[in-house]
Design an enzyme around this catalytic site. Structure first.
Site, PDB file in Angstrom:
ATOM      1  CB  SER A  23      17.871 -20.768  34.952  1.00  0.00           C
ATOM      2  OG  SER A  23      18.235 -20.600  33.590  1.00  0.00           O
ATOM      3  CD  GLU A  25      16.727 -11.394  32.410  1.00  0.00           C
ATOM      4  OE1 GLU A  25      17.785 -11.790  31.883  1.00  0.00           O
ATOM      5  OE2 GLU A  25      15.983 -10.512  31.922  1.00  0.00           O
ATOM      6  CG  ASP A 117      20.106  -2.833  26.206  1.00  0.00           C
ATOM      7  OD1 ASP A 117      20.786  -3.553  25.453  1.00  0.00           O
ATOM      8  OD2 ASP A 117      19.000  -3.169  26.669  1.00  0.00           O
ATOM      9  CG  PHE A 227      12.801  -5.982  22.962  1.00  0.00           C
ATOM     10  CD1 PHE A 227      13.429  -4.810  23.368  1.00  0.00           C
ATOM     11  CD2 PHE A 227      13.422  -7.187  23.232  1.00  0.00           C
ATOM     12  CE1 PHE A 227      14.653  -4.832  24.029  1.00  0.00           C
ATOM     13  CE2 PHE A 227      14.653  -7.228  23.889  1.00  0.00           C
ATOM     14  CZ  PHE A 227      15.260  -6.049  24.286  1.00  0.00           C
ATOM     15  CG  HIS A 277      17.847 -17.919  31.375  1.00  0.00           C
ATOM     16  ND1 HIS A 277      18.059 -18.111  32.728  1.00  0.00           N
ATOM     17  CD2 HIS A 277      17.823 -16.570  31.186  1.00  0.00           C
ATOM     18  CE1 HIS A 277      18.160 -16.937  33.328  1.00  0.00           C
ATOM     19  NE2 HIS A 277      18.017 -15.993  32.422  1.00  0.00           N
TER      20      HIS A 277
END
Length: 306
Positions: A23, A25, A117, A227, A277
């Site tokens: 999948s 995003e 966030d 990150f 994902h």
């Protein structure tokens, strides 16, 4: 779950006959040019017959219109289910209910429920809306009370950076599942051992929903490292060595990134994981290449190869 070192990529036939599922995003495009690129990304990745596309949602509904437009585009362009994100940040319960109803009216049956966030980024403290949901577990309960949706939530193999302990983090996942979550998708990670340990701890608590690994293809190593530091993801030394000196060589970086991600997924697949994902950053090239390296391709191509 027994951990084994990362193994070389092997043909799909050497594993069991279950084809892995993927999948992807996506995030809403901000400009017409980016929108065109996003449409091309959706069409190309749709050829891999993913389980679903998920579309992110800005704090307080800041991308509400764009998120809805992206979901509409996916539903109109390809025959792949679409999932809409929903967050707690800056939203009252009434706002959330309105967005859930909007998703329902669009035919969206899958929601990715996240706390979100803090406004201003990860360096700031999260503050719940005075009339909203306090956390993701409460948000899941609210969504579940509004309809029979498929609900995915976040999981953190190396602990959410704001959790007081690993146990507190696991308790939060347990609360999300108890309130109606049907799947957990992990924050990206590069250390598979952390994922294995996490799944063992989750199962030991009696939590039995799928724990889907979140995979990020590395398009910019320095940015990913920055990150990762903020969200608590470990960067293995071997990864640092592989990308060393490639800052000015984007083509080689892409090749290395595809190999690194494919190796990681192949090792997880070797341990029985079957759904992955991908955080695509709206780019099809790396995610598509990684999937093809793993034997995931258009069925017509797979049949011809067989």
């Amino acid at each position: 779950m027994t951990m084994h070192p990362t193994t070389p990529i092997r043909p799909l036939e050497e594993f069991d006959s279950n084809r892995i599922e993927v999948s992807f995003e996506l995030f809403p495009a901000k400009t017409p040019g980016a929108g065109k690129t996003l449409e091309e990304t959706v069409r190309r990745l749709a050829s891999l017959e993913p389980r679903f596309f998920s579309v992110t949602y800005g704090a307080g509904g800041s991308t509400q219109t764009e998120t809805s437009s992206t979901l509409d585009m996916i539903r109109n362009e390809v025959a792949v289910p679409a999932a809409g994100h929903l967050t707690c940040v800056g939203a009252s319960r009434a706002d959330t209910a309105a967005m859930v109803e909007r998703y329902r009216s669009m035919g969206i049956k899958h929601i990715v429920a996240l706390r979100g966030d803090p406004s201003g980024g990860l360096d700031n403290a999260y503050c719940p809306h005075p009339e909203g949901y306090a956390n993701a577990a409460a948000l899941v309960a609210g969504i579940r009370s509004l309809g029979d949706f498929e609900i995915s939530v976040a999981a953190y193999p190396e602990k959410h950076p704001e959790s007081s302990s690993v146990e507190a983090d696991l308790a939060m996942l347990g609360a999300k599942v108890e309130n109606g979550a049907t799947r957990a998708i992990t924050q990206f990670f590069f250390d598979n051992a952390a994922y294995y340990r996490y799944v063992d701890r989750v199962r030991a608590r009696g939590i039995d929903v799928p724990i889907v690994p979140g995979i990020v293809p590395i398009t910019n190593f320095e940015r990913v490292c920055a990150f990762a530091r903020k969200c608590g993801a470990t960067i293995p030394r071997t990864l640092v060595d592989r990308f060393a000196g490639l800052e000015g060589d984007p083509e080689t970086m892409k090749l290395v990134a595809a190999a690194v991600a494919a190796e990681q997924v192949a090792a997880l697949r070797d341990q029985g994981v079957r759904h992955f994902h991908f955080y695509t950053l709206n780019r099809a090239d790396l995610a598509y290449a990684i999937c093809r390296l793993l034997g995931v391709g258009p069925k017509s191509v797979v049949r011809q190869a067989a």
